[in-house]
Design an enzyme around this catalytic site. Structure first.
Site, PDB file in Angstrom:
ATOM      1  N   TYR A 242      -1.263  -2.792  10.249  1.00 43.16           N
ATOM      2  CA  TYR A 242      -1.429  -2.885   8.662  1.00 43.16           C
ATOM      3  C   TYR A 242      -0.010  -2.187   7.937  1.00 43.16           C
ATOM      4  O   TYR A 242       0.648  -2.733   7.074  1.00 43.16           O
ATOM      5  CB  TYR A 242      -2.682  -2.161   8.325  1.00 43.16           C
ATOM      6  CG  TYR A 242      -2.871  -2.332   6.648  1.00 43.16           C
ATOM      7  CD1 TYR A 242      -3.183  -3.315   5.994  1.00 43.16           C
ATOM      8  CD2 TYR A 242      -2.583  -0.984   5.864  1.00 43.16           C
ATOM      9  CE1 TYR A 242      -3.445  -3.146   4.734  1.00 43.16           C
ATOM     10  CE2 TYR A 242      -2.816  -0.817   4.704  1.00 43.16           C
ATOM     11  CZ  TYR A 242      -2.932  -1.899   3.996  1.00 43.16           C
ATOM     12  OH  TYR A 242      -3.357  -2.066   2.566  1.00 43.16           O
TER      13      TYR A 242
ATOM     14  N   SER B 250       0.758  -1.268   0.076  1.00 45.54           N
ATOM     15  CA  SER B 250      -0.048   0.087   0.063  1.00 45.54           C
ATOM     16  C   SER B 250       0.797   1.334   0.024  1.00 45.54           C
ATOM     17  O   SER B 250       1.980   1.145   0.569  1.00 45.54           O
ATOM     18  CB  SER B 250      -0.785  -0.025   1.338  1.00 45.54           C
ATOM     19  OG  SER B 250      -1.376   1.448   1.594  1.00 45.54           O
TER      20      SER B 250
HETATM   21  N1  LIG Z   1      -8.595  -1.517  -1.531  1.00 47.89           N
HETATM   22  C1  LIG Z   1      -7.624  -0.395  -1.201  1.00 47.89           C
HETATM   23  O1  LIG Z   1      -8.203   0.710  -1.321  1.00 47.89           O
HETATM   24  C2  LIG Z   1      -6.120  -0.879  -1.103  1.00 47.89           C
HETATM   25  C3  LIG Z   1      -5.232   0.048  -0.853  1.00 47.89           C
HETATM   26  C4  LIG Z   1      -4.002  -0.294  -0.621  1.00 47.89           C
HETATM   27  C5  LIG Z   1      -3.546  -1.764  -0.597  1.00 47.89           C
HETATM   28  N2  LIG Z   1      -4.533  -2.623  -0.779  1.00 47.89           N
HETATM   29  C6  LIG Z   1      -4.258  -3.867  -0.814  1.00 47.89           C
HETATM   30  O2  LIG Z   1      -4.636  -4.795  -2.023  1.00 47.89           O
HETATM   31  C7  LIG Z   1      -4.929  -5.886  -1.594  1.00 47.89           C
HETATM   32  C8  LIG Z   1      -6.349  -6.511  -1.765  1.00 47.89           C
HETATM   33  O3  LIG Z   1      -7.189  -5.688  -1.175  1.00 47.89           O
HETATM   34  P1  LIG Z   1      -8.491  -5.527  -1.524  1.00 47.89           P
HETATM   35  O4  LIG Z   1      -9.181  -3.926  -1.094  1.00 47.89           O
HETATM   36  O5  LIG Z   1      -8.914  -6.308  -2.653  1.00 47.89           O
HETATM   37  O6  LIG Z   1      -9.178  -6.265  -0.137  1.00 47.89           O
HETATM   38  P2  LIG Z   1     -10.335  -7.585   0.024  1.00 47.89           P
HETATM   39  O7  LIG Z   1     -11.480  -7.211  -0.968  1.00 47.89           O
HETATM   40  O8  LIG Z   1     -10.747  -7.571   1.304  1.00 47.89           O
HETATM   41  O9  LIG Z   1      -9.830  -8.905  -0.582  1.00 47.89           O
HETATM   42  C9  LIG Z   1      -8.801  -9.386   0.031  1.00 47.89           C
HETATM   43  C10 LIG Z   1      -8.960 -11.027   0.263  1.00 47.89           C
HETATM   44  O10 LIG Z   1      -8.045 -11.598   0.829  1.00 47.89           O
HETATM   45  C11 LIG Z   1      -8.441 -12.660   1.719  1.00 47.89           C
HETATM   46  N3  LIG Z   1      -7.837 -12.933   2.599  1.00 47.89           N
HETATM   47  C12 LIG Z   1      -7.709 -12.306   3.775  1.00 47.89           C
HETATM   48  N4  LIG Z   1      -6.959 -12.908   4.729  1.00 47.89           N
HETATM   49  C13 LIG Z   1      -6.588 -14.184   4.062  1.00 47.89           C
HETATM   50  C14 LIG Z   1      -6.016 -15.403   4.659  1.00 47.89           C
HETATM   51  N5  LIG Z   1      -5.220 -15.221   5.816  1.00 47.89           N
HETATM   52  N6  LIG Z   1      -5.978 -16.243   3.848  1.00 47.89           N
HETATM   53  C15 LIG Z   1      -6.520 -16.211   2.716  1.00 47.89           C
HETATM   54  N7  LIG Z   1      -7.358 -15.362   2.283  1.00 47.89           N
HETATM   55  C16 LIG Z   1      -7.488 -14.357   2.632  1.00 47.89           C
HETATM   56  C17 LIG Z   1     -10.140 -11.766   2.233  1.00 47.89           C
HETATM   57  O11 LIG Z   1     -10.986 -12.990   2.556  1.00 47.89           O
HETATM   58  P3  LIG Z   1     -11.654 -12.651   3.991  1.00 47.89           P
HETATM   59  O12 LIG Z   1     -12.872 -11.957   3.680  1.00 47.89           O
HETATM   60  O13 LIG Z   1     -11.996 -14.239   4.505  1.00 47.89           O
HETATM   61  O14 LIG Z   1     -10.696 -11.932   4.826  1.00 47.89           O
HETATM   62  C18 LIG Z   1     -10.416 -11.190   0.778  1.00 47.89           C
HETATM   63  O15 LIG Z   1     -11.146 -12.116  -0.077  1.00 47.89           O
HETATM   64  C19 LIG Z   1      -4.508  -6.193  -0.053  1.00 47.89           C
HETATM   65  O16 LIG Z   1      -3.130  -6.490   0.187  1.00 47.89           O
HETATM   66  C20 LIG Z   1      -4.483  -4.906   0.332  1.00 47.89           C
HETATM   67  O17 LIG Z   1      -3.838  -4.332   1.683  1.00 47.89           O
HETATM   68  C21 LIG Z   1      -5.934  -2.249  -1.331  1.00 47.89           C
END
Ligand SMILES: NC(=O)c1ccc[n+]([C@@H]2O[C@H](COP(=O)([O-])OP(=O)(O)OC[C@H]3O[C@@H](n4cnc5c(N)ncnc54)[C@H](OP(=O)(O)O)[C@@H]3O)[C@@H](O)[C@H]2O)c1
Length: 294
Positions: free
Chosen positions: A178, A165
């Protein structure tokens, strides 16, 4: 676990196992990828675009229903996918995840360590167990899949991308565990680039900024309860499609670091050359736009 469509790929013999990946034309034709946390969000979009560009993909997540729905939708679109329900903070589950790729497609070329949980909690309020859970998911959730995948990635001279991030480039109030976990990934990638240089494996980090979220996305509060993510100004958000496209460009070019968005570059610049100004800006915006953090 769904069945892949086997067919041969000229010039790409399977490294291990029996079934070679299907020949779909594209920049990743014949390659096999694991995208952790790809049942939803950015991970799902990244997996979709990898499939569209020729890769066979192992989908992963912890929620059986969501994972099944994503896998079925991808199969209906004609993509070569299998799914593996696995918690990536558990090492034996990561070994199973990698075994799924090898059994289904015979090799592994690409690991995108995307899965993690985020937080919406101030350090002073956090239960120690919640801090550990968020940190573990960001650090061990990337370390364990990589450890399990290393033999296959070495054979394939493959590619590893840690999804991070822009908040790892500085600090973000209400994001202590985080941000600390994401920042650790940068150093890990750097150290492993040095340690594993002779293997030819690509190790890179993508720093993502504000991105549109799935409506049901949840993060942890100070007591460990899942809560909706804090408000983000929509005009500052990139779409998941745009972000996934940038992640694919990063993998294709085997880049060490990709920082997404002008805001990301501004943060990097200010915190490198004018760190006090950067902190002043975060503190001021925190006072004025507290709702972005809470
Ligand atoms: N969206 C943003 O604005 C943003 C900004 C900066 C960085 N990011 C990064 O981008 C990545 C994806 O983010 P996103 O927004 O797409 O989040 P998201 O929609 O919450 O997707 C993350 C996925 O990972 C799964 N997960 C979490 N812990 C897990 C584990 N231990 N084993 C297997 N699966 C697991 C979650 O399932 P559960 O529902 O079961 O937890 C969810 O399906 C992350 O690394 C996040 O930090 C996102």
């Amino acid at each position: 676990m769904s069945k892949p469509t086997p067919s041969s790929i000229p010039g790409r013999a399977p490294v291990l196992g029996t079934a070679p990946p299907p020949a779909r034309p594209g920049a990743f034709s014949g390659q096999v990828a694991i995208v952790t946390g790809s049942e939803s969000g950015i991970g799902r979009e990244t997996a979709r675009q990898l499939c569209q560009q020729g890769a066979a993909v192992v989908l992963n997540g912890r929620n059986p229903e969501r994972l099944r729905q994503t896998c079925e939708a991808f199969e209906a679109a004609g993509y070569a996918v299998v799914s593996c329900l696995a918690d990536v903070t558990d090492y034996p589950s990561c070994q199973r995840l990698v075994a799924t790729a090898v059994q289904a497609f015979g090799r592994l070329d690409i690991l995108v360590a995307n899965a993690c949980i985020s937080q919406r909690a101030y350090f002073v309020d956090m239960q120690p167990e919640v801090f550990r859970q968020v940190l573990d998911s960001n650090v061990y959730g990337a370390v364990y899949p990589l450890m399990a995948a290393l033999p296959q990635l070495t054979q394939a001279r493959g590619s590893v991308t840690f999804i991070s991030s822009i908040s790892a480039l500085n600090g973000m109030p209400s994001g202590s565990a985080y941000c600390a976990g994401k920042a650790a990934l940068s150093n890990l990638a750097h150290t492993l680039r040095l340690e594993l240089a002779s293997t030819g494996i690509h190790l890179g980090v993508v720093h993502i900024g504000f991105t549109q979220n799935d409506p049901d996305k949840r993060v942890l509060d100070a007591g460990g309860q899942p809560v909706p993510i804090a408000y983000r100004p929509p005009r500052w958000q990139k779409s998941q499609t745009e972000v996934a496209g940038i992640i694919l460009g990063h993998i294709r070019r085997r880049r060490q670091r990709t920082v997404i968005s002008a805001l990301g570059w501004l943060i990097l610049l200010v915190h490198t050359y004018f760190p006090r100004l950067g902190d002043w800006f975060v503190r001021t915006s925190f006072r004025r736009f507290r709702h972005w953090y809470e």
